[in-house]
Design an enzyme around this catalytic site. Structure first.
Site, PDB file in Angstrom:
ATOM      1  N   GLY A  11     -19.884  44.634 140.471  1.00  0.00           N
ATOM      2  CA  GLY A  11     -20.871  45.672 140.164  1.00  0.00           C
ATOM      3  C   GLY A  11     -21.429  45.360 138.775  1.00  0.00           C
ATOM      4  N   LEU A  16     -23.248  51.264 135.162  1.00  0.00           N
ATOM      5  CA  LEU A  16     -22.055  51.441 134.323  1.00  0.00           C
ATOM      6  C   LEU A  16     -21.791  50.181 133.495  1.00  0.00           C
ATOM      7  CD1 LEU A  16     -19.445  53.129 133.615  1.00  0.00           C
ATOM      8  CD2 LEU A  16     -18.312  51.777 135.381  1.00  0.00           C
ATOM      9  N   ARG A  45     -25.362  41.072 143.178  1.00  0.00           N
ATOM     10  CA  ARG A  45     -26.293  40.384 144.060  1.00  0.00           C
ATOM     11  C   ARG A  45     -27.556  39.937 143.339  1.00  0.00           C
ATOM     12  NH1 ARG A  45     -26.255  44.219 149.236  1.00  0.00           N
ATOM     13  NH2 ARG A  45     -26.614  45.660 147.533  1.00  0.00           N
ATOM     14  N   LYS A 128     -13.503  55.663 138.882  1.00  0.00           N
ATOM     15  CA  LYS A 128     -13.549  56.876 139.689  1.00  0.00           C
ATOM     16  C   LYS A 128     -14.803  56.852 140.564  1.00  0.00           C
ATOM     17  CE  LYS A 128     -15.632  60.413 138.706  1.00  0.00           C
ATOM     18  NZ  LYS A 128     -16.518  61.489 138.318  1.00  0.00           N
ATOM     19  N   HIS A 220     -11.130  64.925 135.801  1.00  0.00           N
ATOM     20  CA  HIS A 220     -11.205  65.224 134.368  1.00  0.00           C
ATOM     21  C   HIS A 220     -10.522  66.546 134.001  1.00  0.00           C
ATOM     22  CE1 HIS A 220     -13.868  61.914 134.583  1.00  0.00           C
ATOM     23  NE2 HIS A 220     -14.986  62.571 134.851  1.00  0.00           N
TER      24      HIS A 220
HETATM   25  C1  BG6 Z   1     -18.517  61.774 135.141  1.00  0.00           C
HETATM   26  C2  BG6 Z   1     -19.190  62.564 136.228  1.00  0.00           C
HETATM   27  O1  BG6 Z   1     -17.241  61.353 135.551  1.00  0.00           O
HETATM   28  O2  BG6 Z   1     -18.392  62.577 133.991  1.00  0.00           O
HETATM   29  C3  BG6 Z   1     -20.548  63.046 135.763  1.00  0.00           C
HETATM   30  O3  BG6 Z   1     -19.345  61.758 137.383  1.00  0.00           O
HETATM   31  C4  BG6 Z   1     -20.429  63.793 134.464  1.00  0.00           C
HETATM   32  O4  BG6 Z   1     -21.159  63.865 136.751  1.00  0.00           O
HETATM   33  C5  BG6 Z   1     -19.642  62.981 133.440  1.00  0.00           C
HETATM   34  O5  BG6 Z   1     -21.741  64.038 133.972  1.00  0.00           O
HETATM   35  C6  BG6 Z   1     -19.356  63.786 132.194  1.00  0.00           C
HETATM   36  O6  BG6 Z   1     -18.778  62.944 131.250  1.00  0.00           O
HETATM   37  P1  BG6 Z   1     -19.024  63.123 129.706  1.00  0.00           P
HETATM   38  O7  BG6 Z   1     -18.204  62.058 129.074  1.00  0.00           O
HETATM   39  O8  BG6 Z   1     -20.506  62.930 129.509  1.00  0.00           O
HETATM   40  O9  BG6 Z   1     -18.612  64.516 129.362  1.00  0.00           O
END
Ligand code: BG6
Length: 453
Positions: A11, A16, A45, A128, A220
């Site tokens: 990826g 990311l 790809r 995740k 989280h």
């Molecule tokens: C990600 C989620 O894991 O965490 C997102 O997929 C979310 O939807 C993000 O916006 C929030 O992370 P942070 O670090 O910006 O608070």
């Protein structure tokens, strides 16, 4: 020992990788924290995109990036990769799956059987979401364990790389004034809020498949809860820390169907369906009340909530203490505030303590609430991924999710997923608000209200 280290980013042309992984690796490399780094393979790809990206980088790090054309579903790609690895001697291989979740399983299968041909030390990093529900998480674990040992598996939850979250443990386990009262006798309730002002931000195809509960609560928020509720580890080792988190997760009371209707609320912001352009049963907001049935926490509610398109971005854990018996303010006919310890994770990185003091008029007037505030680092903290990637390189698993932990967290949310999948009615909330009124009612029924400071 002179080790050699090679990263493989599957990826590698994705969002990311470009937004987080390369910049963070570059930073770590500059700081001399990636001992023996020989190469970073960017597999994808569309290698043109990565070549263009590499041209925009400066310094020695750019020379280490190797764009590598790769299709995770094609055998031929793995054959070429195998040929490449054959020329790497005994280098340690870090296989980083920064892929859409639907590609995890097939990649693990192919990659796992490829790796059987090699004896190089290896680690596999899985982003995740870890599974889509309890059974898919179990299947993913099963697949991983066919080819890799638990010591080689790094399941990511980027919140654990955030220093303000790690700080929960530092504050709890280094200060008697807090740890001494950190239990059901002194704590009234704990609230964990991860509220966001952003909406779908081009992630509709991912988000609409998961929704707020899977996207934030399963991982989280339950991780923050574990840090707030766990016992101190006996020794500072990854397994011992994770054992303690596992004990907390396995003590969370499972909700019955009727509990869920009272203790869990979902919502969807007005305009979501129009943005999506189709029907959907996905929630963009989730709130839930949980209990931890153990000696320390019996009867203390943990309120968790998260949502998109809310008033502002704020991530906070608020520990609300009980009112002092014979409260001084009450003797004076005043309405006292409860003490609160607040860990702010976003937008800033503060710890705040709210307590009552005499007003300037003297002790016979109502006490006033005052605030002590400490910032962890005014100049900012390392990016969450920086901590995590360094830990991966060093082989420290403390901040990664263990097999049993991932499954236990799914066990907590699975009954809610099941219940919600039977019911079509999702309450709406106004974009820019604090969420659906049902969430206010959930906590309001207990004579409390949501707190963000
Ligand atoms: C990600 C989620 O894991 O965490 C997102 O997929 C979310 O939807 C993000 O916006 C929030 O992370 P942070 O670090 O910006 O608070």
């Amino acid at each position: 020992m002179n080790r050699e280290l090679v990263f493989f980013i599957f990826g590698g042309t994705g969002d990311l990788a470009r937004r987080k992984l390369y910049p963070v690796l570059q930073n770590l490399y500059r700081k001399g924290k990636l001992r023996g780094l020989r190469a970073v393979y960017a597999l994808g790809r569309n290698v043109d995109r990565i070549e263009e990206y590499v041209r925009s980088l400066e310094g020695d790090f750019a020379k280490l990036i190797r764009p590598f054309e790769f299709d995770v579903s094609r055998r031929e790609s793995y054959d070429r990769l195998g040929a490449e690895i054959s020329g790497m001697g005994g280098a340690e291989l870090i296989l980083y799956l920064a892929l859409p979740p639907q590609l995890f399983e097939t990649t693990i299968l192919h990659l796992g059987s490829l790796m059987r041909k090699f004896s190089n030390p290896r680690k596999i990093v899985v982003e995740k979401p870890f599974g889509f529900d309890l059974s898919s998480a179990r299947r993913l674990n099963f697949q991983l364990k066919r080819y890799f040992t638990e010591r080689e598996i790094y399941r990511i939850d980027h919140f654990l790389g955030k220093v303000p979250i790690q700080n929960i443990l530092s504050v709890r386990f280094s200060n008697y004034v807090f740890e001494g009262i950190w239990n059901k006798n002194f704590i009234d309730n704990i609230q964990i809020s991860a509220l966001e002002d952003i909406g779908l931000e081009g992630r509709a195809s991912y988000y609409d498949r998961v929704g707020a509960l899977r996207d934030m609560v399963q991982n989280h928020l339950l991780q923050i809860l574990s840090f707030l509720a766990m016992e101190p580890p006996a020794v500072m080792e990854a397994e011992r820390v994770r054992d303690e988190k596992v004990k907390v997760l396995s003590s969370i009371r499972h909700l019955s169907e009727s509990d869920i209707d009272r203790y869990a609320v979902r919502g969807r912001y007005r305009g979501y369906l129009e943005e999506l352009g189709r029907e959907s049963n996905t929630e963009t907001y989730a709130a839930v009340k949980l209990f931890i049935d153990n000696f320390r926490w019996e009867g203390v509610p943990f309120y968790l909530r998260t949502g998109k398109r809310l008033k502002r971005k704020v991530t906070q854990a608020v520990v609300v203490f009980k009112e002092v018996p014979g409260n001084f303010g009450r003797l004076l006919g005043c309405v006292p505030e409860q003490n609160k310890l607040v860990f702010e994770i976003a937008p800033s990185n503060r710890v705040m303590f709210f307590f009552e003091m005499a007003p300037p008029e003297g002790f016979l007037s109502c006490p006033v609430e005052r605030e002590m505030e400490l910032e962890l680092a005014p100049e900012g903290l390392p990016e969450a991924y920086e901590t995590l990637l360094e830990d991966i390189a060093e082989g420290n698993q403390t901040l990664f999710i263990r097999e049993d932990e991932a499954e236990l967290a799914w066990e907590v949310v699975q009954p809610i997923i099941d219940r919600w999948s039977q019911e079509g009615d999702i309450p709406e909330y106004e974009p820019g608000s604090w969420g659906p009124k049902e969430a206010e009612e959930l906590i309001g029924r207990d004579g409390r209200s949501w707190i963000v400071v």
